[in-house]
Motif scaffolding. Structure first.
Motif, PDB file in Angstrom:
ATOM      1  N   ASN A  18      31.553  53.072 -71.749  1.00  0.00           N
ATOM      2  CA  ASN A  18      32.741  52.251 -71.712  1.00  0.00           C
ATOM      3  C   ASN A  18      33.310  52.195 -73.119  1.00  0.00           C
ATOM      4  O   ASN A  18      34.604  52.349 -73.393  1.00  0.00           O
ATOM      5  CB  ASN A  18      32.247  50.931 -71.472  1.00  0.00           C
ATOM      6  CG  ASN A  18      33.510  49.868 -71.231  1.00  0.00           C
ATOM      7  OD1 ASN A  18      34.414  50.462 -70.478  1.00  0.00           O
ATOM      8  ND2 ASN A  18      33.645  48.543 -71.757  1.00  0.00           N
ATOM      9  N   THR A  35      36.651  58.107 -61.627  1.00  0.00           N
ATOM     10  CA  THR A  35      36.451  58.587 -63.163  1.00  0.00           C
ATOM     11  C   THR A  35      34.932  59.253 -62.942  1.00  0.00           C
ATOM     12  O   THR A  35      34.069  58.904 -61.997  1.00  0.00           O
ATOM     13  CB  THR A  35      35.915  57.243 -63.809  1.00  0.00           C
ATOM     14  OG1 THR A  35      37.426  56.754 -64.016  1.00  0.00           O
ATOM     15  CG2 THR A  35      35.626  57.471 -65.143  1.00  0.00           C
ATOM     16  N   ASN A  47      39.150  60.863 -66.070  1.00  0.00           N
ATOM     17  CA  ASN A  47      39.786  59.925 -65.343  1.00  0.00           C
ATOM     18  C   ASN A  47      40.846  60.728 -64.508  1.00  0.00           C
ATOM     19  O   ASN A  47      41.785  61.444 -65.092  1.00  0.00           O
ATOM     20  CB  ASN A  47      40.752  58.784 -66.209  1.00  0.00           C
ATOM     21  CG  ASN A  47      39.832  57.707 -66.792  1.00  0.00           C
ATOM     22  OD1 ASN A  47      38.575  57.565 -66.431  1.00  0.00           O
ATOM     23  ND2 ASN A  47      40.287  57.512 -68.119  1.00  0.00           N
ATOM     24  N   ARG A  79      47.430  51.865 -67.180  1.00  0.00           N
ATOM     25  CA  ARG A  79      46.860  52.737 -68.228  1.00  0.00           C
ATOM     26  C   ARG A  79      47.262  51.861 -69.406  1.00  0.00           C
ATOM     27  O   ARG A  79      48.187  51.275 -69.779  1.00  0.00           O
ATOM     28  CB  ARG A  79      47.742  54.014 -68.246  1.00  0.00           C
ATOM     29  CG  ARG A  79      48.062  54.560 -69.763  1.00  0.00           C
ATOM     30  CD  ARG A  79      46.904  55.730 -69.891  1.00  0.00           C
ATOM     31  NE  ARG A  79      46.850  55.895 -71.398  1.00  0.00           N
ATOM     32  CZ  ARG A  79      47.068  57.316 -71.482  1.00  0.00           C
ATOM     33  NH1 ARG A  79      47.366  58.023 -70.683  1.00  0.00           N
ATOM     34  NH2 ARG A  79      47.236  57.607 -72.824  1.00  0.00           N
ATOM     35  N   THR A 136      43.122  46.512 -76.378  1.00  0.00           N
ATOM     36  CA  THR A 136      42.075  46.376 -75.420  1.00  0.00           C
ATOM     37  C   THR A 136      42.328  45.097 -74.516  1.00  0.00           C
ATOM     38  O   THR A 136      42.659  44.296 -74.816  1.00  0.00           O
ATOM     39  CB  THR A 136      40.794  46.202 -76.154  1.00  0.00           C
ATOM     40  OG1 THR A 136      40.507  47.333 -76.945  1.00  0.00           O
ATOM     41  CG2 THR A 136      39.584  46.110 -74.976  1.00  0.00           C
ATOM     42  N   LEU A 191      38.045  43.080 -64.300  1.00  0.00           N
ATOM     43  CA  LEU A 191      38.622  44.481 -64.809  1.00  0.00           C
ATOM     44  C   LEU A 191      37.640  45.478 -63.991  1.00  0.00           C
ATOM     45  O   LEU A 191      36.550  44.963 -63.931  1.00  0.00           O
ATOM     46  CB  LEU A 191      38.647  44.344 -66.238  1.00  0.00           C
ATOM     47  CG  LEU A 191      39.532  43.734 -67.001  1.00  0.00           C
ATOM     48  CD1 LEU A 191      39.271  43.828 -68.514  1.00  0.00           C
ATOM     49  CD2 LEU A 191      40.930  44.045 -66.707  1.00  0.00           C
ATOM     50  N   ARG A 203      36.803  49.653 -63.016  1.00  0.00           N
ATOM     51  CA  ARG A 203      36.922  51.005 -63.172  1.00  0.00           C
ATOM     52  C   ARG A 203      36.513  51.571 -61.753  1.00  0.00           C
ATOM     53  O   ARG A 203      35.603  51.160 -60.824  1.00  0.00           O
ATOM     54  CB  ARG A 203      35.846  51.534 -64.251  1.00  0.00           C
ATOM     55  CG  ARG A 203      36.165  53.320 -64.057  1.00  0.00           C
ATOM     56  CD  ARG A 203      35.277  53.885 -65.407  1.00  0.00           C
ATOM     57  NE  ARG A 203      35.706  53.173 -66.618  1.00  0.00           N
ATOM     58  CZ  ARG A 203      34.841  52.810 -67.577  1.00  0.00           C
ATOM     59  NH1 ARG A 203      33.479  53.075 -67.346  1.00  0.00           N
ATOM     60  NH2 ARG A 203      34.888  52.136 -68.602  1.00  0.00           N
ATOM     61  N   GLU A 246      36.144  45.405 -70.380  1.00  0.00           N
ATOM     62  CA  GLU A 246      37.296  45.769 -71.104  1.00  0.00           C
ATOM     63  C   GLU A 246      37.886  46.880 -70.705  1.00  0.00           C
ATOM     64  O   GLU A 246      37.082  47.926 -70.229  1.00  0.00           O
ATOM     65  CB  GLU A 246      37.218  45.350 -72.554  1.00  0.00           C
ATOM     66  CG  GLU A 246      36.073  46.502 -73.260  1.00  0.00           C
ATOM     67  CD  GLU A 246      36.099  46.335 -74.529  1.00  0.00           C
ATOM     68  OE1 GLU A 246      35.859  45.368 -75.103  1.00  0.00           O
ATOM     69  OE2 GLU A 246      35.937  47.522 -75.128  1.00  0.00           O
ATOM     70  N   ILE A 247      39.174  47.099 -70.816  1.00  0.00           N
ATOM     71  CA  ILE A 247      39.843  48.475 -70.735  1.00  0.00           C
ATOM     72  C   ILE A 247      40.526  48.655 -72.050  1.00  0.00           C
ATOM     73  O   ILE A 247      41.582  48.061 -72.420  1.00  0.00           O
ATOM     74  CB  ILE A 247      40.872  48.597 -69.447  1.00  0.00           C
ATOM     75  CG1 ILE A 247      40.119  47.973 -68.089  1.00  0.00           C
ATOM     76  CG2 ILE A 247      41.303  49.762 -69.354  1.00  0.00           C
ATOM     77  CD1 ILE A 247      41.211  47.817 -67.179  1.00  0.00           C
ATOM     78  N   SER A 248      40.083  49.755 -72.826  1.00  0.00           N
ATOM     79  CA  SER A 248      40.706  50.223 -74.061  1.00  0.00           C
ATOM     80  C   SER A 248      41.618  51.181 -74.051  1.00  0.00           C
ATOM     81  O   SER A 248      41.871  51.787 -73.283  1.00  0.00           O
ATOM     82  CB  SER A 248      39.144  50.330 -75.167  1.00  0.00           C
ATOM     83  OG  SER A 248      38.824  51.390 -74.280  1.00  0.00           O
ATOM     84  N   ASN A 285      42.489  54.291 -71.819  1.00  0.00           N
ATOM     85  CA  ASN A 285      42.022  54.367 -70.634  1.00  0.00           C
ATOM     86  C   ASN A 285      42.718  53.881 -69.320  1.00  0.00           C
ATOM     87  O   ASN A 285      43.818  53.205 -69.524  1.00  0.00           O
ATOM     88  CB  ASN A 285      40.616  53.399 -70.546  1.00  0.00           C
ATOM     89  CG  ASN A 285      39.371  54.254 -71.014  1.00  0.00           C
ATOM     90  OD1 ASN A 285      38.969  55.140 -70.104  1.00  0.00           O
ATOM     91  ND2 ASN A 285      38.911  53.833 -72.203  1.00  0.00           N
ATOM     92  N   GLY A 309      42.325  51.728 -65.922  1.00  0.00           N
ATOM     93  CA  GLY A 309      41.440  50.896 -64.979  1.00  0.00           C
ATOM     94  C   GLY A 309      42.254  49.712 -64.164  1.00  0.00           C
ATOM     95  O   GLY A 309      43.424  50.173 -64.054  1.00  0.00           O
TER      96      GLY A 309
END
Ligand SMILES: Nc1nc2c(ncn2[C@@H]2O[C@H](COP(=O)(O)OP(=O)(O)OP(=O)(O)O)[C@@H](O)[C@H]2O)c(=O)[nH]1
Length: 755
Positions: free
Chosen positions: A29, A95, A104, A354, A359, A380, A382, A393-395, A398, A400
């Motif tokens: 992650n 992913t 991804n 995207r 984040t 959230l 993946r 989280e999606i940073s 990334n 998601g």
């Protein structure tokens, strides 16, 4: 001494093991951004995108066995319609790991009807692998996806090298001449007794031979120890040309060369870094080869994804606008683009994003700066094709999925900021639909289900449009092509379980106003919920003038006097008038088709104390529909820009058919291999032995460009399949809407009226 090494080119499995999945999802992650690759797999239909993706997932350790398109067992084609038809319809995001990196990957559809699907996926990716069918070479749709991906760093994979007639050298030439790419040869095919068994890695000077089975075991030998002199000589030429090209194009390598004065003194890392820089700046396209179906060549392609395609920090920055539509340089806030929305029966609305900056975390409230709404993130995820893993989280960089957003549509900008924000990422333009189909619910009780299903379907696919004919009550579903609408219909019935009759497909003809009308005034004065509402407005229509607000092919001219703006804001009045006017354009005077390419003027707005925005909108609709119904119109039809590729022996037949029977206009026809519409790039091209036999038989591929009415192209793929024995391909895009000749109008009216 013959050096050989048999190495397993595969990572341990992690799919179907929830513990491993969990470990994988959390451990990666926080993967450094340098270790992320957001890539797409793009190509003409049937080039082998899904087959290649399936191997990538297997070697990456995501699956335990290799799924096959022909058996309907692939991971990424998971919709029932995809599995039954063996084609990709929606881009699947997945992913998986490779060499401690996170890939991804988005497997995109190849059929031209799903161009929008490809477009929206490419918007959020940083690099692409373009797959070519080694027998067909550069096909019609390849040109289109190549143009669509012009902002991305790209690798080329010449697939199906196992097929009779495969032409690696010819495809390399076509990549250069037809796509204008500086294609550099990174591998050469290795053929043993007419069977494709592996590749020579030009840089490393090694031969990789796959040992069969699942392709996990590869024998690696030194090229210099190989007995075949011709092969060694060919590889030497390829390497020399590759080094020459990259030295010429890359400043840093050139500086090294000026000091060392010898290519052979470059270190492998210097060379690879130069190839990486040149690929990322779109100066070269490294070309690889293989046969995904035979499990040959996929692992080196994955290595190349890591080695040469950019991480999110290295790619072009997104295009950002401020509230006034001015382009700005920096994203100050956490910001993401919603590039896809899927309605899932269990999870609800899934919004694929995207993240471009900051984040996103669970529980966060996001501002949708496109629709000016606020929504809370509940979860959230993946995605692993149809499977999902929850993540905290999606940073930045990334891709998601957000759950909990109900109002967000494809193309919307989501901002995480306490302060009101007005930044917007560039939207994803939706092309105009050209086919139409009537949908009628079985009964009034089915009508509500149908409405809900359509709202969800439209959220998922903005290239579908729904309109309602107020007079007949019919619902019209419009889309990009025959296959697009057929699939939408199948999904309504199979997935949304809608009980409705779905009419046959027809072209979405339109009507154009051809004279200036007189102005008509309409006043709405009625009771709504026990309250009187009242508003009036005047409308007139005419030929386009090139000025005004452009919406869906029409232009609107609104007169809103300054003194009126005290009751409602300018924006509120504008929106109410435009919504009403658009609804008033659905039935032209000739045969009740929507009005297109016309000018609509709204003026003389009358407001009363009882005026509401709804009443203003209704008055605008009534005024416009009344003026439209009494103004002369003509029929318009979509005319397509068509590109056909066929072997030379079929050229005459195709030209005769298009310019004769189909009433098209031939614009040009060229030799597909030698076509030089781009500056020629001279570099090493490998010889082709297999291709020559094919040339004798059917001739070189030729490209025919033509302008043809869409109606005449219905069913063309079947015709071309018969004529070119499966060796032809074509693609078409909307060229323009065109007024129909008297003759064509007559036959079209007959078809539409049924008499
Ligand atoms: N001989 C041979 N056939 C292949 C190879 N790769 C794919 N195929 C076959 O080609 C056909 C199309 O493959 P797909 O992977 O579905 O192609 P695609 O590009 O994903 O197709 P769409 O998603 O429909 O655009 C299938 O029948 C595959 O089995 C290959 O390397 N060699």
């Amino acid at each position: 001494m013959l050096l050989w090494l048999s190495v397993p080119l595969r990572q341990p499995h992690c799919r179907n093991s929830s513990l491993l999945k969990y470990l994988y999802s959390t451990s990666t992650n926080d993967a450094p951004i340098e270790n992320i690759r957001n890539i797409g797999i793009i190509a003409h239909i049937d080039a082998g995108k899904t087959t290649t993706t399936e191997r990538m997932l297997y070697y990456g350790g995501y699956t335990r066995r290799i799924g096959e398109v022909d058996q309907g067992s692939t991971v990424t084609d998971y919709l029932p319609s995809e599995r039954s038809r063996g084609i990709t319809i929606q881009s699947a995001a997945i992913t998986f790991p490779w060499r401690s990196h996170r890939i991804n990957l988005v497997d995109t559809p190849g059929h031209a009807d799903f161009t929008f699907e490809v477009e929206r996926s490419l918007r959020v990716l940083d690099g692409a692998v373009t797959i070519f069918d080694a027998v067909a070479g550069v096909e019609a749709q390849t040109e289109k996806v190549w143009r669509q991906s012009r902002n991305l760093a790209r690798l080329a994979f010449v697939n199906k090298m196992d097929r009779v007639g495969a032409g690696f050298g010819r495809t390399v030439r076509e990549i250069r001449s037809r796509l204008g790419a500086r294609g550099v040869v990174m591998q050469l095919p290795v053929v043993n007794r007419e069977t494709f068994v592996g590749v020579i890695e030009v840089l490393e000077e090694q031969i990789l031979v796959w040992e069969g089975g699942d392709g996990s075991h590869v024998t690696r030998t030194n090229l210099m120890d190989h007995l075949d002199r011709d092969l060694r000589e060919e590889a030497r030429k390829a390497r020399e040309s590759l080094l020459e090209t990259i030295t010429e194009l890359d400043g840093q390598l050139m500086n090294k060369f000026l000091v060392l004065d010898d290519f052979s003194k470059f270190s492998m890392s210097d060379i690879k870094s130069a190839i990486r820089r040149l690929t990322i700046s779109n100066s070269i396209v490294p070309i690889f080869c293989g046969a995904a179906f035979k499990n040959i060549g996929v692992q080196p392609l994955l290595d190349a994804v890591i080695d040469y395609l950019p991480n999110p920090k290295e790619c072009f920055p997104p295009i950002i606008y401020d509230a006034d539509g001015k382009q700005i340089a920096n994203l100050g806030e956490s910001c993401a683009l919603a590039f896809k929305v899927i309605h899932d029966s269990k999870r609800g609305m899934m919004v694929f994003v995207r993240v471009y900056n900051g984040t996103l975390t669970r529980g966060m409230v996001l501002q949708n700066t496109t629709s000016n709404t606020k929504e809370k993130v509940t979860k959230l995820l993946r995605m692993y094709a149809s499977d999902a893993v929850e993540i905290p989280e999606i940073s930045t960089g990334n891709i998601g999925v957000i759950l909990g957003l109900k109002e967000t549509c494809t193309g919307d900008t989501l901002v995480a900021s306490r302060k009101p924000s007005s930044i917007r990422l560039q939207n994803i333009p939706v092309p105009p639909p050209v086919f139409i189909s009537v949908i009628e619910p079985f009964s009034a009780s089915n009508s509500k289900d149908l409405d809900i299903a359509l709202v969800n379907l439209l959220k998922e696919d903005p290239s579908l449009t729904v309109s309602r004919d107020e007079e007949t009550g019919q619902i019209l579903l419009s889309g990009m092509g025959e296959l697009h609408l057929e699939i939408a219909r199948d999904r309504l019935v199979d997935e949304y379980k809608v009980k409705a009759d779905i009419g046959r497909l027809r072209i979405g003809y339109r009507e154009q106003v051809i004279q200036d009308s007189i102005t008509q005034i309409k006043v709405v004065d009625r009771e709504v919920g026990g309250k009187r509402v009242r508003a009036g407005i005047s409308a007139s229509v005419g030929l386009t003038t090139g000025s005004g607000i452009q919406i869906d092919g029409n232009e609107f001219d609104l007169e809103i006097p300054v003194e009126l703006q005290s009751n409602f804001s300018y924006q509120e009045l504008r929106n109410a008038m435009l919504t009403g006017a658009q609804a008033g354009l659905l039935r032209g005077s000739l045969i009740s088709l929507p009005i297109y390419s016309s000018h609509i003027k709204l003026s003389n707005i009358q407001l009363f104390p009882e005026s509401t925005l709804g009443a203003i909108s209704s008055a605008a609709r009534l005024a416009v529909s009344s003026v439209v119904s009494s103004t002369e119109t003509v029929l318009m039809e979509p005319v397509m820009s068509v590109s056909v590729i066929v072997p030379e022996s079929c050229l005459g037949g195709v030209i005769k058919d298009i310019s004769g029977t189909r009433g098209g206009q031939i614009e040009c026809f060229n030799d597909a291999t030698e076509e030089t519409k781009f500056e020629q790039f001279h570099a090493y091209t490998p010889p082709d032995h297999t291709w020559n036999g094919q040339v004798k038989e059917m001739g070189r591929p030729r490209v025919i460009k033509a302008i043809v009415p869409l109606k005449e192209m219905v069913g063309y793929s079947k015709f071309l399949g018969g004529l070119a024995a499966g060796r032809g391909s074509f693609t078409m895009v909307l060229h323009q809407w065109q007024r129909m000749s008297r003759e064509r109008t007559k036959s079209c009216l007959k078809e539409l009226r049924g008499y």
